[in-house]
Structures are given as C-alpha cells and as structure tokens.
Design a protein around this motif. Structure first.
Motif, PDB file in Angstrom:
ATOM      1  N   ILE A   1     -27.680 -16.317 -54.291  1.00  0.00           N
ATOM      2  CA  ILE A   1     -27.916 -14.973 -53.743  1.00  0.00           C
ATOM      3  C   ILE A   1     -27.953 -14.970 -52.218  1.00  0.00           C
ATOM      4  N   ALA A   2     -27.717 -16.129 -51.602  1.00  0.00           N
ATOM      5  CA  ALA A   2     -27.809 -16.241 -50.145  1.00  0.00           C
ATOM      6  C   ALA A   2     -26.476 -15.995 -49.449  1.00  0.00           C
ATOM      7  N   LYS A   3     -25.542 -15.280 -50.088  1.00  0.00           N
ATOM      8  CA  LYS A   3     -24.214 -15.088 -49.493  1.00  0.00           C
ATOM      9  C   LYS A   3     -24.279 -14.358 -48.160  1.00  0.00           C
ATOM     10  N   GLY A   4     -25.149 -13.357 -48.047  1.00  0.00           N
ATOM     11  CA  GLY A   4     -25.277 -12.645 -46.784  1.00  0.00           C
ATOM     12  C   GLY A   4     -25.768 -13.545 -45.671  1.00  0.00           C
ATOM     13  N   ALA A   5     -26.749 -14.374 -45.984  1.00  0.00           N
ATOM     14  CA  ALA A   5     -27.251 -15.312 -44.987  1.00  0.00           C
ATOM     15  C   ALA A   5     -26.198 -16.347 -44.617  1.00  0.00           C
ATOM     16  N   ALA A   6     -25.352 -16.718 -45.572  1.00  0.00           N
ATOM     17  CA  ALA A   6     -24.334 -17.746 -45.312  1.00  0.00           C
ATOM     18  C   ALA A   6     -23.383 -17.318 -44.213  1.00  0.00           C
ATOM     19  N   ALA A   7     -22.977 -16.055 -44.207  1.00  0.00           N
ATOM     20  CA  ALA A   7     -22.071 -15.573 -43.166  1.00  0.00           C
ATOM     21  C   ALA A   7     -22.737 -15.650 -41.802  1.00  0.00           C
ATOM     22  N   ARG A   8     -24.003 -15.276 -41.737  1.00  0.00           N
ATOM     23  CA  ARG A   8     -24.729 -15.364 -40.468  1.00  0.00           C
ATOM     24  C   ARG A   8     -24.894 -16.823 -40.033  1.00  0.00           C
ATOM     25  N   LEU A   9     -25.168 -17.690 -41.003  1.00  0.00           N
ATOM     26  CA  LEU A   9     -25.347 -19.106 -40.683  1.00  0.00           C
ATOM     27  C   LEU A   9     -24.086 -19.736 -40.109  1.00  0.00           C
ATOM     28  N   ARG A  10     -22.934 -19.356 -40.627  1.00  0.00           N
ATOM     29  CA  ARG A  10     -21.695 -19.919 -40.098  1.00  0.00           C
ATOM     30  C   ARG A  10     -21.536 -19.583 -38.623  1.00  0.00           C
ATOM     31  N   ASN A  11     -21.842 -18.352 -38.267  1.00  0.00           N
ATOM     32  CA  ASN A  11     -21.754 -17.966 -36.859  1.00  0.00           C
ATOM     33  C   ASN A  11     -22.786 -18.694 -36.010  1.00  0.00           C
ATOM     34  N   LEU A  12     -23.985 -18.843 -36.552  1.00  0.00           N
ATOM     35  CA  LEU A  12     -25.023 -19.565 -35.816  1.00  0.00           C
ATOM     36  C   LEU A  12     -24.618 -21.019 -35.603  1.00  0.00           C
ATOM     37  N   ASN A  13     -24.072 -21.648 -36.642  1.00  0.00           N
ATOM     38  CA  ASN A  13     -23.687 -23.052 -36.514  1.00  0.00           C
ATOM     39  C   ASN A  13     -22.602 -23.260 -35.481  1.00  0.00           C
ATOM     40  N   LEU A  14     -21.645 -22.352 -35.420  1.00  0.00           N
ATOM     41  CA  LEU A  14     -20.613 -22.449 -34.381  1.00  0.00           C
ATOM     42  C   LEU A  14     -21.248 -22.422 -33.000  1.00  0.00           C
ATOM     43  N   ALA A  15     -22.216 -21.540 -32.823  1.00  0.00           N
ATOM     44  CA  ALA A  15     -22.882 -21.426 -31.520  1.00  0.00           C
ATOM     45  C   ALA A  15     -23.721 -22.664 -31.216  1.00  0.00           C
ATOM     46  N   ILE A  16     -24.369 -23.223 -32.242  1.00  0.00           N
ATOM     47  CA  ILE A  16     -25.181 -24.423 -32.023  1.00  0.00           C
ATOM     48  C   ILE A  16     -24.315 -25.568 -31.511  1.00  0.00           C
ATOM     49  N   ARG A  17     -23.124 -25.721 -32.059  1.00  0.00           N
ATOM     50  CA  ARG A  17     -22.246 -26.785 -31.574  1.00  0.00           C
ATOM     51  C   ARG A  17     -21.890 -26.567 -30.112  1.00  0.00           C
ATOM     52  N   ASP A  18     -21.652 -25.321 -29.731  1.00  0.00           N
ATOM     53  CA  ASP A  18     -21.355 -25.022 -28.326  1.00  0.00           C
ATOM     54  C   ASP A  18     -22.572 -25.312 -27.443  1.00  0.00           C
ATOM     55  N   LEU A  19     -23.754 -24.955 -27.905  1.00  0.00           N
ATOM     56  CA  LEU A  19     -24.964 -25.194 -27.121  1.00  0.00           C
ATOM     57  C   LEU A  19     -25.236 -26.689 -26.966  1.00  0.00           C
ATOM     58  N   VAL A  20     -24.962 -27.456 -28.003  1.00  0.00           N
ATOM     59  CA  VAL A  20     -25.126 -28.905 -27.920  1.00  0.00           C
ATOM     60  C   VAL A  20     -24.234 -29.476 -26.826  1.00  0.00           C
ATOM     61  N   ALA A  21     -22.979 -29.011 -26.767  1.00  0.00           N
ATOM     62  CA  ALA A  21     -22.069 -29.468 -25.714  1.00  0.00           C
ATOM     63  C   ALA A  21     -22.559 -29.010 -24.343  1.00  0.00           C
ATOM     64  N   LYS A  22     -23.034 -27.796 -24.268  1.00  0.00           N
ATOM     65  CA  LYS A  22     -23.520 -27.239 -22.995  1.00  0.00           C
ATOM     66  C   LYS A  22     -24.692 -28.038 -22.437  1.00  0.00           C
ATOM     67  N   HIS A  23     -25.620 -28.417 -23.305  1.00  0.00           N
ATOM     68  CA  HIS A  23     -26.858 -29.045 -22.838  1.00  0.00           C
ATOM     69  C   HIS A  23     -26.867 -30.569 -22.982  1.00  0.00           C
TER      70      HIS A  23
END
Length: 254
Positions: free
Chosen positions: A126-148
């Motif tokens: 039932i977490a399909k809605g959260a999954a879409a948000r998580l994918r976007n968050l994970n993409l950003a986390i990878r960028d933040l890891v590179a940034k910092h």
C-alpha cells in the motif's frame, strides 16, 4: 582512519527499533556499526540522538545542534521516511533539510554517512504513493552526497534491501537481520578493513506470497493504530528521549 567520536541522528531505524538486546533495549544498525568502529579504535565514544517518529524538520531542530556540540568526527543521518509516508509532505522541503543536516555536520568537521531509502512496495504494497516520493528523494540524496563529500549507503540500489525477510512484521522497521545488513553496508561505505559488498547478496530461496489473512492481521495490529495516531496528531516518539544523548565509550555488555 579510526574514528573517535561517532554521533548518529535520525528516527526509529537509527534508534534501533525491532532489533533487541538481550535485556530488551534496542540495538540497531548504529550500535552495530559503533561496535565495529570500536574494534579499530577502542577509545571510540558513541552517541545516538535518534528518536522514533521524527520528521526531517525535527531532526534538524532537535538533534543537529546537540550533535554539533558533541564535536563528532563521524556522524550518520538517516531521515526522511516518516516525511515520505505523509501524502501532504513537500519533497523539496525535506531535501532542503537534509542539505542542512549534511552541510552543517560537514562544516563542523565531521565525516557524514547518508542513506538512500529502499523501495517500500515489496515490503508494504500500500506504500505506492510513498514510493514515488522516495524515488525523488533518493535522487536528491545522491546529489547532496556529491555536493558535501559524504559517504553514501545506497540501499535503494540493491533489491535485497526490500526483501521482506529483512523487515519486521510491522512492514515499517528493519528486523535484526536487516539492521545487521545496514551496519555492514555502512562499514563498506566507510571502507573499513574487511568490509565488502556481501550485504547486497540476495537470499537463495524465493519468497512465498503473502496470504489475505496475513494482510488482514497486519492491518489490525499495525496499520489501524498508526492511522489512529495520525488522526489524533500523536507521534510514536512523543515523550521518548534519545537512548544515548551523550558521547560515551562504546561497550557491548548487555
């Protein structure tokens, strides 16, 4: 390098829920990683500020200042899932808060371990809605890891992270085996001696499908109380204090 001061920030996963010590207290991946770090540096001091139910905003407001005051040379940040489970959450706002966490800890002189979050749908359909948000968050986390210049534990990149056998029956928290794998993943990300990618290995045997009865039992025992808390504006972390608010020598004597 051998770290001397490790401070963990976050929510229930870092607090260690569903991974019990023999005395009934929570262990969790961060305690397991501290145990591994203490093998390289017996003088290691460890604090765990994480509290179940906390949103990224609360991690910033309640944990970041105390963490920096402890002058860590290593800090971990695992946060965002509680936000993503809310339909009205702002993913860009959560990203900004993670940016603040990583950036502030790095500016204070700490190495930082960051985490992507695994696909929740195989664990909880039932977490399909959260999954879409998580994918976007994970993409950003990878960028933040590179940034910092942080270390990344990329749980999303490995399907085994979403294997139900690593998760508690509540379909929200890792079980003891799941916490063990997260600790091994963090050790690999840090490049600790002897650490490798074995934590990514899939299980040899396939999973049996869940029954309708199991879904009904889960809904009654776990989903309904969660929904009731949400409707009442109550958090599982209300009244809970950090289990290790101060740096202390690590010992596994429970």
């Amino acid at each position: 390098m051998a770290y001397r001061r490790f401070v963990a920030l976050g929510d229930s996963t870092t607090e260690g829920l569903m991974d019990l010590n023999p005395d009934g207290t929570f262990r969790g991946w961060a305690d397991r990683l501290a145990e591994r770090l203490a093998q390289d540096e017996p003088r290691l001091q460890y604090a765990n500020l994480a509290v179940r139910g906390k949103l990224a905003r609360q991690v910033v407001d309640e944990q970041l200042g105390p963490a920096i005051a402890l002058s860590p040379d290593l800090a971990s940040v695992l946060s965002g899932l509680n936000d993503m489970l809310r339909r009205n959450c702002s993913v860009p706002t959560v990203i900004d808060r993670l940016d603040t966490l990583y950036g502030s800890l790095r500016a204070a002189g700490a190495d930082v371990i960051a985490f992507t979050l695994p696909d929740p749908v195989p664990i909880n359909p039932i977490a399909k809605g959260a999954a879409a948000r998580l994918r976007n968050l994970n993409l950003a986390i990878r960028d933040l890891v590179a940034k910092h210049g942080a270390f990344l534990v990329d749980l999303e990149a490995h399907p085994v992270s979403s294997d139900r056998r690593l998760w508690h029956h509540d379909r929200l928290h890792a079980n003891a085996l799941g916490h063990e794998r997260i600790a091994l993943a963090a050790a690999e990300a840090l490049g600790l001696e002897g650490a490798d990618a074995s934590w990514t290995a899939p299980f040899a045997d396939p999973l049996a499908p869940r029954s309708r009865v199991s879904h009904a039992l889960w809904a009654g025992k776990y989903l309904t109380p969660w929904v009731v808390r949400r409707l009442r504006g109550v958090s599982s972390g209300d009244g809970i204090s950090a289990k290790r608010p101060l740096l202390e020598p690590f010992s596994d004597d429970r």
